[in-house]
Write an enzyme that holds these catalytic residues in place. Sequence first.
Site, PDB file in Angstrom:
ATOM      1  N   TRP A 190     -23.266 -26.493 -18.684  1.00  0.00           N
ATOM      2  CA  TRP A 190     -23.817 -25.976 -17.324  1.00  0.00           C
ATOM      3  C   TRP A 190     -22.688 -25.891 -16.094  1.00  0.00           C
ATOM      4  O   TRP A 190     -22.319 -27.107 -15.493  1.00  0.00           O
ATOM      5  CB  TRP A 190     -24.942 -26.582 -16.945  1.00  0.00           C
ATOM      6  CG  TRP A 190     -26.462 -26.414 -17.251  1.00  0.00           C
ATOM      7  CD1 TRP A 190     -26.917 -27.386 -18.410  1.00  0.00           C
ATOM      8  CD2 TRP A 190     -27.069 -25.354 -17.320  1.00  0.00           C
ATOM      9  NE1 TRP A 190     -28.028 -26.183 -18.637  1.00  0.00           N
ATOM     10  CE2 TRP A 190     -27.737 -25.339 -17.822  1.00  0.00           C
ATOM     11  CE3 TRP A 190     -27.018 -23.992 -16.706  1.00  0.00           C
ATOM     12  CZ2 TRP A 190     -29.247 -24.084 -18.077  1.00  0.00           C
ATOM     13  CZ3 TRP A 190     -28.152 -23.366 -16.053  1.00  0.00           C
ATOM     14  CH2 TRP A 190     -28.541 -23.613 -17.487  1.00  0.00           C
ATOM     15  N   CYS A 238       2.594 -12.834   0.590  1.00  0.00           N
ATOM     16  CA  CYS A 238       1.609 -13.892   0.346  1.00  0.00           C
ATOM     17  C   CYS A 238       2.184 -15.325  -0.433  1.00  0.00           C
ATOM     18  O   CYS A 238       1.911 -16.243  -0.445  1.00  0.00           O
ATOM     19  CB  CYS A 238       0.523 -13.791  -0.670  1.00  0.00           C
ATOM     20  SG  CYS A 238      -0.291 -11.955   0.139  1.00  0.00           S
ATOM     21  N   SER A 272       8.076  -3.440  -0.630  1.00  0.00           N
ATOM     22  CA  SER A 272       7.528  -3.706  -1.757  1.00  0.00           C
ATOM     23  C   SER A 272       7.650  -5.532  -2.427  1.00  0.00           C
ATOM     24  O   SER A 272       7.686  -5.781  -3.411  1.00  0.00           O
ATOM     25  CB  SER A 272       7.594  -3.287  -3.599  1.00  0.00           C
ATOM     26  OG  SER A 272       7.623  -1.344  -3.061  1.00  0.00           O
ATOM     27  N   ARG A 294      13.393   6.690  -8.916  1.00  0.00           N
ATOM     28  CA  ARG A 294      12.598   7.806  -8.961  1.00  0.00           C
ATOM     29  C   ARG A 294      12.341   8.451  -8.505  1.00  0.00           C
ATOM     30  O   ARG A 294      10.851   9.296  -8.110  1.00  0.00           O
ATOM     31  CB  ARG A 294      11.036   6.789  -9.483  1.00  0.00           C
ATOM     32  CG  ARG A 294      11.023   5.380 -10.045  1.00  0.00           C
ATOM     33  CD  ARG A 294      10.481   4.514 -10.011  1.00  0.00           C
ATOM     34  NE  ARG A 294       8.704   5.244 -10.820  1.00  0.00           N
ATOM     35  CZ  ARG A 294       7.851   4.970 -10.406  1.00  0.00           C
ATOM     36  NH1 ARG A 294       7.449   3.879  -9.764  1.00  0.00           N
ATOM     37  NH2 ARG A 294       7.117   5.364 -11.522  1.00  0.00           N
ATOM     38  N   ALA A 346       0.777  -1.195   0.036  1.00  0.00           N
ATOM     39  CA  ALA A 346      -0.042  -0.184  -0.251  1.00  0.00           C
ATOM     40  C   ALA A 346       1.171   1.228  -0.221  1.00  0.00           C
ATOM     41  O   ALA A 346       0.303   2.539  -1.026  1.00  0.00           O
ATOM     42  CB  ALA A 346      -0.933   0.365   1.130  1.00  0.00           C
ATOM     43  N   TYR A 376     -17.637 -21.863 -22.718  1.00  0.00           N
ATOM     44  CA  TYR A 376     -18.160 -23.542 -22.409  1.00  0.00           C
ATOM     45  C   TYR A 376     -17.396 -24.108 -24.241  1.00  0.00           C
ATOM     46  O   TYR A 376     -17.540 -23.473 -24.722  1.00  0.00           O
ATOM     47  CB  TYR A 376     -19.525 -23.883 -22.769  1.00  0.00           C
ATOM     48  CG  TYR A 376     -19.766 -25.530 -22.768  1.00  0.00           C
ATOM     49  CD1 TYR A 376     -19.120 -26.135 -22.206  1.00  0.00           C
ATOM     50  CD2 TYR A 376     -20.126 -25.578 -24.724  1.00  0.00           C
ATOM     51  CE1 TYR A 376     -19.156 -27.763 -22.740  1.00  0.00           C
ATOM     52  CE2 TYR A 376     -20.106 -26.984 -24.935  1.00  0.00           C
ATOM     53  CZ  TYR A 376     -20.009 -27.757 -23.657  1.00  0.00           C
ATOM     54  OH  TYR A 376     -20.207 -29.796 -24.518  1.00  0.00           O
ATOM     55  N   ASN A 403      -2.795  -3.050  -2.872  1.00  0.00           N
ATOM     56  CA  ASN A 403      -2.400  -2.056  -4.067  1.00  0.00           C
ATOM     57  C   ASN A 403      -3.141  -1.345  -4.396  1.00  0.00           C
ATOM     58  O   ASN A 403      -2.927   0.035  -5.092  1.00  0.00           O
ATOM     59  CB  ASN A 403      -1.446  -2.866  -4.920  1.00  0.00           C
ATOM     60  CG  ASN A 403      -0.359  -4.194  -4.609  1.00  0.00           C
ATOM     61  OD1 ASN A 403       0.384  -3.339  -5.099  1.00  0.00           O
ATOM     62  ND2 ASN A 403      -0.600  -5.294  -3.734  1.00  0.00           N
ATOM     63  N   VAL A 426       9.265   4.700  12.758  1.00  0.00           N
ATOM     64  CA  VAL A 426       8.409   5.772  12.785  1.00  0.00           C
ATOM     65  C   VAL A 426       7.159   5.213  14.481  1.00  0.00           C
ATOM     66  O   VAL A 426       6.526   4.713  14.083  1.00  0.00           O
ATOM     67  CB  VAL A 426       7.170   5.804  12.260  1.00  0.00           C
ATOM     68  CG1 VAL A 426       6.237   7.030  12.746  1.00  0.00           C
ATOM     69  CG2 VAL A 426       7.553   6.473  10.997  1.00  0.00           C
ATOM     70  N   GLU A 440      10.807   2.936   5.816  1.00  0.00           N
ATOM     71  CA  GLU A 440       9.886   1.473   6.494  1.00  0.00           C
ATOM     72  C   GLU A 440      11.377   0.838   6.828  1.00  0.00           C
ATOM     73  O   GLU A 440      12.342   0.877   7.632  1.00  0.00           O
ATOM     74  CB  GLU A 440      10.611   0.210   5.283  1.00  0.00           C
ATOM     75  CG  GLU A 440      10.489  -1.146   5.154  1.00  0.00           C
ATOM     76  CD  GLU A 440       9.390  -1.387   5.740  1.00  0.00           C
ATOM     77  OE1 GLU A 440       9.870  -2.086   6.526  1.00  0.00           O
ATOM     78  OE2 GLU A 440       8.058  -1.087   5.150  1.00  0.00           O
TER      79      GLU A 440
END
Length: 457
Positions: free
Chosen positions: A439, A46, A42, A73, A13, A431, A310, A83, A36
């Site tokens: 189905w 998971c 980044s 960047r 995030a 299908y 994200n 922090v 951080e």
Amino acid sequence: MTERLVVIGGDAAGMSAASQARRLKDSGELEIVAFERGHFSSYSACGIPYWVGGDVASLDGLIARSPEEHRARDIDLRMRTEVTELDLDRQRVRARDLESGTESWTGFDKLVIATGARPLRPPLPGIDAPGVHGVQTLDDGQALIDALARAKGRRAVVVGAGYIGVEMAEALLGHGFEVTVLNRSEQPMATLDPDMGRLVHEAMDGLGITTVGSAPVTKILTGEDGRVRAVATDDGEYPADVVVLGTGVVPETSLARAAGLPLGTYDGLLTDLSMRVRGQENVWAGGDCVEVLDLVSGRERHVPLGTHANKHGQVIGSNVGGDYATFPGVVGTAVSKVCDLEIARTGLREKDARAVGLRFVSVKVESTSRAGYYPGAANMTVKMLAERRTGRLLGVQIVGREGAGKRVDIAAVALTAGMTVQQMVGLDLGYAPPFSPVWDPVLVAARKAVGAVRAAG
């Protein structure tokens, strides 16, 4: 005049917000400082079980963007810096360099809180003994891999049978360990209804994983060397050379609480649709530290997933950068696996629907992933909940083999659109025999739900 954006948290995030804001405003308009406390930025938490299990070759494969790439960047990313205090009145944060111990204040015009979640570590005797591992960070993952390599025995106990628990059980099995999973609930995967969790239980037993339900852990037992030797419950002891904790997470909002920011039922930060913290003009929050709107129940909930984090970051970065974006909410979609068994869910479980006062019907169908005559057709079970009076879809759970899990996305779209099960029956899904029966299993469940709604009057 150049503004300063301060970001607390260098993962999904936080750095998505920083990157999106940078796309919209150059460094002459917006200075970005990010803090951080860990060693990595980044990265995909998971993916840690799959790295531990050997499906991902190295730690590098889980890192989307390194600190050096962010700095290239014009994002001033300060690693190993925590922090420790928010001063909202003076618009500044206090941070400590974890290597040197020095502290300093940094002012901000705009603030993003992306402090993530912290693992639940129950206050049990022996919980901090050598050999007991969490799997929240890449450092945790490396420590576990190293421990597995030097373990003298081959017995592992996993505490908890949620997503992380079952994924870690598979990873440990792949390392040749005898795996026992101890679960507080009767069935694994409490995000499913118990009847669907039972299918997961049976599959885990079939893989050689011993799964013990209704077995809350009471203590971690250690040997003379101080290392873990067993895990105890009220009913017995389970020998262990390695213990992995999969007991879930809670929002990390201690900073926010100390600063008087609004928290919800699950201690997550509360925001508006733009991810701006309620009652604040220049403070945003996203990721695992926030609560979001459940579009099905209409209530706030804590859903710690990288997909949401994200998206939160993109929304925040757009708003900070002068554009406009919103995050409308979630329907609670998740998918996992244990070996070749796929497990998926979206929307409400039966107990969720009862908790918000919804009257519902539930149906369950057995089907296959492909046309029954086509080679490789695999069984799956689909459970569907619908509102009794209107037929509105409320939730879907799927357990099955290859091709089962991602079918939950059909239901996720239907839930987001507020569709009824009758409307779902008419969906024009793809299908061909290699991909689905005539189905689709989700539509078979929808047809049966339509009948149940009618029968219920």
